[in-house]
Scaffold this active site. Structure first.
Site, short mmCIF file in Angstrom:
data_model
loop_
_atom_site.label_atom_id
_atom_site.label_comp_id
_atom_site.label_asym_id
_atom_site.label_seq_id
_atom_site.Cartn_x
_atom_site.Cartn_y
_atom_site.Cartn_z
N ASP A 23 -1.03 7.06 -4.47
CA ASP A 23 0.10 7.93 -4.12
C ASP A 23 -0.32 8.99 -3.09
OD1 ASP A 23 2.62 8.97 -4.19
OD2 ASP A 23 2.43 9.92 -6.16
N HIS A 40 0.64 5.08 5.47
CA HIS A 40 0.50 3.79 4.79
C HIS A 40 -0.65 2.98 5.41
CE1 HIS A 40 3.90 4.66 2.36
NE2 HIS A 40 4.81 4.52 3.32
N LEU A 134 -14.92 -10.16 -8.43
CA LEU A 134 -13.87 -9.15 -8.67
C LEU A 134 -12.51 -9.84 -8.59
CD1 LEU A 134 -12.92 -6.05 -8.70
CD2 LEU A 134 -12.74 -6.29 -6.22
C1 FPP Z 1 2.72 5.81 -2.14
O1 FPP Z 1 2.74 6.87 -1.20
C2 FPP Z 1 2.36 4.55 -1.50
C3 FPP Z 1 3.17 3.47 -1.32
C4 FPP Z 1 4.57 3.43 -1.81
C5 FPP Z 1 2.75 2.26 -0.60
C6 FPP Z 1 1.32 1.86 -0.80
C7 FPP Z 1 0.98 0.89 0.25
C8 FPP Z 1 -0.21 0.81 0.87
C9 FPP Z 1 -1.38 1.66 0.52
C10 FPP Z 1 -0.39 -0.13 2.01
C11 FPP Z 1 -0.62 -1.55 1.68
C12 FPP Z 1 -1.51 -1.88 0.53
C13 FPP Z 1 -2.48 -2.80 0.54
C14 FPP Z 1 -3.14 -3.22 -0.73
C15 FPP Z 1 -2.93 -3.43 1.78
P1 FPP Z 1 4.10 7.59 -0.89
O2 FPP Z 1 4.71 6.98 0.33
O3 FPP Z 1 4.98 7.57 -2.10
O4 FPP Z 1 3.58 9.04 -0.59
P2 FPP Z 1 4.35 10.41 -0.81
O5 FPP Z 1 4.60 10.54 -2.28
O6 FPP Z 1 3.37 11.42 -0.30
O7 FPP Z 1 5.60 10.35 -0.01
#
Ligand code: FPP
Length: 251
Positions: A23, A40, A134
């Site tokens: 997050d 991201h 893994l």
């Molecule tokens: C949460 O941060 C994150 C997500 C909803 C997306 C996670 C995706 C990735 C890390 C990229 C792809 C993953 C892989 C395994 C290649 P948020 O956007 O909710 O952050 P915020 O709460 O600060 O807005």
């Protein structure tokens, strides 16, 4: 320092299964005046680093919450950005994962994904199937309540077919219908960015999991943060609802 301790001291427990709620990508980008996609993208790099650290410290299963059922409600542009990064990850990383002994598994509602991503997942799962270093489990279009409802539907279906009787139902049987069938429950859950919620992630599986909440935003979460969380886990006393054995001795 902690890294050396973890590697050298075989008495310290390393979690067999580590689950992570990644997050804070959006806030990381905002703090730098960048578009959310930049967060991201950096988050995907942090995911790669978590895979490397898991291999290095001997974690056997790593589950990453990459896209939740609720994330479909985000603006279409952001959904496309995240799906693009996942597509890129699957296209570029499978060979490397394979050569590092990583088995890829994806949990969640695949039907909602683009056809080409579904194919990449199927191919990736197939080509890495026999790896045992893994298991990388990517939770994609995943929601725990939906997983539990789907499991229940499949059980009722098998009941209708006469394959199971009501008395056959047990926790073990129920678990075998979840997306995570055959995967041990997580020992440790890390959530980054200071939020302290489960957000519909592995609700059944986390019943006795140790929870570590880190203030670090996911894109900044590197090996030192990973080892800090592992070290915190080694300091926890896991009881699974039982009485501490030391106390029994003391009484
Ligand atoms: C949460 O941060 C994150 C997500 C909803 C997306 C996670 C995706 C990735 C890390 C990229 C792809 C993953 C892989 C395994 C290649 P948020 O956007 O909710 O952050 P915020 O709460 O600060 O807005």
């Amino acid at each position: 320092m902690i890294a050396e301790l973890l590697i050298e001291n075989d008495k310290l427990d390393i979690p067999c299964h580590l689950a992570i709620i990644m997050d804070g990508n959006g806030r990381w980008a905002k703090s730098k005046g960048l578009p959310r996609v930049a967060g991201h993208r950096k988050g995907a790099e942090a995911a790669r680093s978590a895979v490397e650290s898991s291999i290095k410290y001997g974690v056997r299963y790593l589950t990453l919450y990459s896209f939740s059922s609720e994330n479909w409600r985000r603006p279409i542009g952001e959904i496309n950005d995240i799906m693009g990064l996942l597509r890129e990850y699957l296209l570029n990383q499978i060979n490397e994962l394979d050569s590092n002994g990583v088995r890829l598994r994806v949990i969640g509602e695949r039907d909602n994904l683009d056809q080409d991503i579904k194919i990449l997942i199927e191919e990736g799962e197939k080509s890495t199937k026999s790896n045992t270093k893994l298991d990388l489990i990517i939770a994609l279009s995943y929601g725990s309540r939906a997983e539990i409802v789907n499991a229940t539907k499949r059980i009722l279906n098998n009941f209708d077919l006469g394959l199971i009787k009501p008395n056959d139902l047990s926790e073990v049987l129920f678990e075998s219908y979840l997306d995570t069938a055959g995967i041990p429950n997580p020992d440790l859950l890390i959530r980054t960015s200071g939020e302290k919620r489960l957000s519909n992630f592995l609700l059944w599986q986390l019943a006795y999991t140790e929870l570590v909440f880190s203030e670090v935003l996911w894109p900044d979460f590197g090996e030192p943060n990973f080892t800090d969380a592992l070290y915190e886990f080694t300091q926890r006393e896991r009881r699974f609802g039982e009485i501490n054995s030391l106390r029994i001795d003391e009484n």
